[in-house]
Design a protein around this motif. Structure first.
Motif, short mmCIF file in Angstrom:
data_model
loop_
_atom_site.label_atom_id
_atom_site.label_comp_id
_atom_site.label_asym_id
_atom_site.label_seq_id
_atom_site.Cartn_x
_atom_site.Cartn_y
_atom_site.Cartn_z
N VAL A 87 37.45 40.00 49.18
CA VAL A 87 37.97 39.81 48.65
C VAL A 87 37.60 41.08 47.72
N ILE A 88 36.30 40.55 46.97
CA ILE A 88 36.09 41.98 45.59
C ILE A 88 36.20 43.45 45.90
N ASN A 89 35.98 44.15 47.31
CA ASN A 89 36.77 45.18 48.38
C ASN A 89 37.83 45.16 47.58
N ILE A 90 39.05 44.04 48.40
CA ILE A 90 40.65 44.75 47.40
C ILE A 90 40.85 44.55 46.67
N LEU A 91 40.34 43.67 45.44
CA LEU A 91 40.15 43.65 43.92
C LEU A 91 39.90 45.28 43.57
N ALA A 92 38.71 45.27 43.63
CA ALA A 92 38.27 46.96 43.37
C ALA A 92 38.87 47.79 43.71
N GLY A 93 39.37 48.25 44.93
CA GLY A 93 39.51 49.29 45.31
C GLY A 93 41.23 49.46 46.14
N GLY A 94 42.14 48.64 45.85
CA GLY A 94 43.16 48.21 45.93
C GLY A 94 43.86 49.67 45.77
N ASP A 95 43.58 49.88 44.72
CA ASP A 95 44.41 51.00 44.24
C ASP A 95 44.13 52.82 44.73
N VAL A 96 43.09 52.77 45.31
CA VAL A 96 42.31 54.20 45.51
C VAL A 96 43.20 53.80 47.52
N SER A 97 42.96 53.20 48.68
CA SER A 97 43.17 53.33 50.27
C SER A 97 44.48 52.21 49.64
N GLY A 98 44.54 51.16 49.39
CA GLY A 98 44.57 49.82 50.40
C GLY A 98 43.70 48.71 50.60
N THR A 99 42.47 49.19 50.90
CA THR A 99 41.72 48.66 51.10
C THR A 99 42.42 47.88 53.01
N CYS A 100 41.83 48.87 53.51
CA CYS A 100 42.22 48.27 54.80
C CYS A 100 41.17 48.12 55.83
N LEU A 101 39.72 48.87 55.63
CA LEU A 101 38.72 48.49 56.62
C LEU A 101 38.59 47.97 57.52
N ASN A 102 39.66 47.77 58.42
CA ASN A 102 39.88 47.50 59.69
C ASN A 102 40.98 47.82 60.57
N PRO A 103 40.35 48.94 61.37
CA PRO A 103 41.58 49.74 62.19
C PRO A 103 42.74 48.18 63.16
#
Length: 268
Positions: free
Chosen positions: A204-220
């Motif tokens: 949750v915190i990763n997507i809120l923080a980095g959603g506009d940077v890369s979309g926050t995939c974190l998972n191929p």
């Protein structure tokens, strides 16, 4: 005769007492562990990874495709985090609840699984990603939403100057969530029953923080499924290189510096 009878009765009571004591002890002993068969060792864990990844990607894709602009990143962040937490809690005793190739690689490097299971796990996760994305396409309420979101594939990166920042964001954020998994589930000193909650909150915190940077995939697997279903491959490599690199860095940190004495390779 009476004293002899009394002695016999006392002996019988002692014998019956010993018998009862032995029965109590035997009842308190745990039953012997049943040896696992090949289904439980190989096929059931892979099925757990496939099913868990399928529903995680399905829920995640639907949350992006049907996202209302007024909610911003909050809806996808909350949905992805809760989906991870629920699936991790459900599948933990079946497969370990990886659902993510960098997690599988990191857990293997930290001694949490056998090498022979790494490839079957990753293959199951990728197939689950495709199935989940296909379910999201079948579930769409409006085709224009699906097309606009490219099936929830990561279509955020347009100018070339955004790529470096996106790769770094994927590396850093995947490193964080993988480190939470390794310290919370694999490292004996820091192992915690709150791992599902911890991993979900980190997502949750990763997507809120980095959603506009890369979309926050974190998972191929999360990127691969929608890319296959929507045939959208623009800068798809970012969502492999970034997360896998981040997972390797997290494994190195735990294996070399943050792990307990049994886990660490140096400074023992």
């Amino acid at each position: 005769l009476s004293s002899h009878n009394r002695r016999l009765m006392a002996d019988e009571k002692m014998e019956s007492g010993e018998v009862r004591a032995s029965l109590v002890i035997s009842e308190s002993k745990p039953p012997p562990a049943r040896p696992t068969n090949i289904f439980e060792r190989l096929f059931q864990p892979c099925l757990g990874e496939l099913v868990g990844t399928t529903f995680f990607v399905f829920i995640g894709c639907v949350s992006v495709i049907e996202n209302v602009e007024s909610t911003g990143r909050f809806q996808p962040a909350l949905v992805h985090g809760l989906a991870v937490a629920v699936m991790v809690a459900c599948m933990a005793e079946i497969s370990g609840s990886h659902f993510n190739p960098p997690f599988t690689i990191g857990i293997y490097l930290c001694g949490g699984m056998e090498m022979s299971m790494v490839a079957p796990y990753i293959a199951s996760q990728l197939v689950g990603g495709v199935l989940g994305a296909a379910m999201a396409k079948m579930n769409r309420s409006h085709f224009c939403n699906f097309a606009k979101a490219h099936g929830a594939a990561f279509a955020l990166l347009q100018p070339d100057d955004e790529v470096a920042g996106a790769v770094f964001g994927e590396v850093a954020m995947t490193c964080l969530v993988t480190m939470v998994v390794l310290l919370g589930a694999v490292n004996a000193k820091t192992r915690s029953p709150l791992v599902p909650f911890m991993v979900g909150c980190t997502v949750v915190i990763n997507i809120l923080a980095g959603g506009d940077v890369s979309g926050t995939c974190l998972n191929p697997a999360r990127a691969f499924g929608p890319a296959v279903v929507s045939n959208y491959w623009v800068r798809h490599w970012v969502y492999w290189m970034g997360p896998i690199t981040g997972g390797l860095i997290a494994a190195a940190l735990v294996r070399l510096l943050l792990g307990d004495r049994k886990m660490r390779l140096i400074f023992k």
